[in-house]
Design an enzyme around this catalytic site. Structure first.
Site, mmCIF file in Angstrom:
data_model
loop_
_atom_site.group_PDB
_atom_site.id
_atom_site.type_symbol
_atom_site.label_atom_id
_atom_site.label_comp_id
_atom_site.label_asym_id
_atom_site.label_seq_id
_atom_site.Cartn_x
_atom_site.Cartn_y
_atom_site.Cartn_z
ATOM 1 C CE1 TYR A 1 32.991 39.961 47.801
ATOM 2 C CE2 TYR A 1 31.238 38.610 46.356
ATOM 3 C CZ TYR A 1 32.363 39.198 46.508
ATOM 4 O OH TYR A 1 33.580 39.956 45.181
ATOM 5 C CE LYS B 1 35.546 43.367 46.234
ATOM 6 N NZ LYS B 1 34.797 43.442 45.791
ATOM 7 C CE1 TYR C 1 37.464 47.916 44.830
ATOM 8 C CE2 TYR C 1 34.950 49.401 43.624
ATOM 9 C CZ TYR C 1 35.793 48.002 44.128
ATOM 10 O OH TYR C 1 35.056 46.690 44.486
HETATM 11 N N1 GLN Z 1 34.080 46.867 40.828
HETATM 12 C C1 GLN Z 1 32.834 46.345 40.914
HETATM 13 C C2 GLN Z 1 31.769 46.575 42.500
HETATM 14 O O1 GLN Z 1 32.734 47.333 43.409
HETATM 15 C C3 GLN Z 1 33.318 45.105 41.756
HETATM 16 C C4 GLN Z 1 31.837 44.186 42.380
HETATM 17 C C5 GLN Z 1 32.689 42.235 42.282
HETATM 18 O O2 GLN Z 1 33.187 42.345 41.302
HETATM 19 N N2 GLN Z 1 31.794 41.880 43.273
HETATM 20 O O3 GLN Z 1 30.763 46.934 42.901
#
Ligand code: GLN
Length: 643
Positions: A271, A97, A219
């Protein structure tokens, strides 16, 4: 959340624990690396059961081996430390991301991007379905909603081209080409209903355009790119290095985009744990459900960890603890690390006390003794940024009375940021207003051109010098030119009688010497004396100039020890010990010299017994003057006052 499980009390091992590691951290050349030893200790302390569980909501991820555990640390100069399963490949997941955020910032600029995706921590889980309703946008690019909206902004003519841009970017961050794990991609594409729901909601609110499936595929693919802990460390080091990959030297992103990425990593990267993380660990970081974490200490290094078991917030359990312990033991919290602006001035002196390597005649020396205070030299060190420049400017302010030339020697300077460049340009203007000149030495060419481009008042051509010595020589030449009238300066090759060391020879003695001297001419760059040769003659420069220099080996440049012009002699050790030459001497330009063979001089002694003694006396006096001046320079360079 405090670390839980059997290793909870292992948080923050002390220095002693690190030193007492079961691994001695020996590098191949046998020198123990305390850094590597520390990583081994951490790996050893945290490799047991950790209490988390591997992600299962993407079925393919459930297959991960929970015992895999790798740690890597990459420095901004490209050195990589690694322990454990640091070369095991796994999917990058959410660590993609911040990188894609950078790509989109580069595509559209931050002003546009922030209208589409906010920069506010949501305080919610990574897969939360809440939005910033006021701004009609996802809260930030680190949660899934924000990341999907970010991916939707990637430029490209086709889905293939857009994907290729992502894969290429990640590879440039890692310093090697990367590939996608198609099993994981298909697995998430099949089961990623929640992300699909988020995307449709975003479509409903007008946050993203209609190609929902294309954006989601992209994505899911960006999340499925395979990396190792070492790759993550190198990616983090590239962020730490303001966007330049330390291994390849390639600029991957502009520094202002990296700054934006690190800002959102700091506030939103972990997060709903981001606040505690920032409080405890204090490193901008990002985790992924594949088990990876990156953490960045700007300007220093990047960390990459890999261990699949996750805590209930989706962050790797072991990765969290390793970062936490590293930060604690080595005091890595960004707010605990601060540069020191107070040491920017390494030394400061005037040209009366330190001279350039150009040897001067007695009248020239007299001028420099009298007017050398008009030249002020500052040796700088460390990085130049707002606070260190402010310190320097304050020192200059009021300290430049009677000074016409200010030399700033930047040979020991590291980075020079935009604010320092701005202040340097202002200083140049302010000094010019007072009729003074600012000269810079030892700056890399790239910085010079930036400084010049940004200048409002153009810099005169002679403002930049390779080193302090040549800058100082230039200033000395200006002083000498200003104070010794041209009519008193020699024109054309000097006759023997005009040379200082032959002063006080009688006319007969001079005539006798004349019979043994050879006149030799050299073109620019020609070698006159080679280091190691037998010394059997000495020289006097008639016209032109020679350089005494040390050859520091094939990779390094030559070191200039002295520059010698008309009327001055070199190679005189031949007269004293007849040993081997201690340095090279080369002509700096078209040069003419008198060459005096020592043996033939000795033969004159029968008829003219005083010649040798007179010459030795004159040369001895010249050498002692140089010695006295060298002692004075050492005093000045060591920061000692006058005796
Ligand atoms: N591909 C995962 C999702 O979208 C990525 C989430 C993550 O690594 N926190 O659920």
């Amino acid at each position: 959340m405090e670390p839980q499980g059997p290793n909870a009390d292992a948080k923050g091992p002390g220095w002693r624990d690190m030193a007492g590691s079961s691994f001695d951290g020996m590098s191949p050349d046998g020198i123990a690396s305390p850094v590597l030893a520390a990583l081994h200790t951490l790996h050893h302390q945290h490799r047991g059961p950790c209490g988390g569980a591997v992600a299962t909501y993407i079925p393919e991820l459930a297959k991960a081996d929970p015992s895999l555990f790798g740690i890597s640390l990459a420095t901004v100069d490209g050195h990589v430390y690694e322990v454990g399963d640091s070369r095991h490949e796994f999917t990058i997941q959410s660590i993609s991301k911040p990188l894609v955020y950078g790509l989109v910032l580069a595509d559209h600029g931050r002003d546009h991007v922030v209208t589409k995706v906010g920069v506010e921590p949501s305080g919610d889980a990574f897969n939360s379905i809440i939005f910033d309703e006021k701004g009609n946008r996802p809260f930030n690019p680190m949660v899934n909603a924000g990341a999907i909206a970010t991916t939707a902004l990637i430029d490209g003519a086709s889905p293939e081209e857009r994907l290729a841009r992502i894969v290429d970017l990640f590879g440039r961050f890692a310093g090697r080409p990367l590939a996608i794990d198609h099993e994981v991609f298909l697995s998430e594409r099949e089961t990623g209903h929640r992300n699909r729901a988020i995307a449709w909601l975003e479509r409903n609110f007008g946050m993203i355009d209609a190609q929902i499936d294309e954006h989601l595929d992209l994505y899911f693919q960006q999340c499925s790119i395979l990396v190792t802990a070492c790759d993550l460390a190198m990616m983090a080091a590239t962020l730490a290095n303001a966007g330049v990959n330390p291994k390849t030297g390639e600029r991957v992103l502009a520094p202002h985009h990296v700054r934006d990425i690190l800002s959102v990593m700091n506030t939103c990267g972990m997060y709903d744990y981001a606040g505690t993380w920032s409080f405890d660990v204090g490193l901008p970081a990002k985790s992924g459900v594949g088990g990876g974490i990156i953490a960045v200490l700007p300007g220093q290094f990047g960390i990459g960890t890999f261990s699949p078991p996750l805590d209930d917030r989706g962050n790797s359990c072991r990765g969290l603890r390793v970062c936490q312990a590293l930060s604690e033991v080595f005091n890595l919290h960004v707010f605990a690390v601060s540069p020191s602006p107070l040491t920017v001035i390494r030394n400061q002196y005037r040209a009366t006390r330190v001279h350039s390597k150009r040897l001067r005649s007695a009248p020239e020396r007299a001028v420099l003794d009298r007017f050398g205070d008009e030249v002020c030299i500052y040796e700088l060190q460390g990085d130049l940024y707002f606070a260190s420049m402010e310190r320097l400017l304050r020192d200059l302010d009021g300290g430049l009375e009677g000074v016409c030339y200010v030399i700033l020697d930047a040979r020991r300077v590291g980075r020079i940021d935009a604010s320092a460049r701005r202040l340097l340009n202002r200083l140049h203007e302010a000094l010019a207003d007072q009729g003074k000149r600012l000269l810079l030495s030892g700056l890399p060419a790239s910085l010079l051109s930036l400084l010049r481009e940004e200048a409002e008042l153009p810099w005169p051509d002679e403002s930049w010098f390779e080193d302090e010595d040549t800058a100082l020589e230039w200033c000395e030449n200006r002083l000498i030119a200003a104070h010794i009238p041209a009519s008193r300066r020699p024109v054309g090759p000097l006759p023997l009688a005009a040379i200082e060391i032959f002063a006080c020879l009688t006319t007969d003695e001079l005539a006798a010497v004349q019979t043994i001297v050879e006149e030799v001419r050299y073109c620019a760059g020609e070698r006159i004396i080679r280091e190691g040769e037998q010394a059997d003659c000495f020289y006097v420069v008639r016209s032109g100039s020679v350089i005494v220099r040390l050859d520091l080996g094939p990779e390094k440049r030559m070191k200039r020890l002295a520059a010698i012009g008309p009327g001055l002699c070199f190679g005189e050790i031949a007269l004293f010990d007849g040993g081997h030459r201690s340095a090279d001497v080369v002509a700096d330009e078209e040069t003419s010299c008198y060459r005096i063979p020592v043996e033939r001089l000795a033969q004159l002694t029968g008829a003219y017994p005083d010649i040798r003694a007179k010459l030795l006396f004159n040369i001895g006096r010249e050498l002692s003057a140089r010695l006295r001046s060298a002692t004075g320079e050492i005093r000045a360079l060591e920061g000692l006052g006058d005796p």
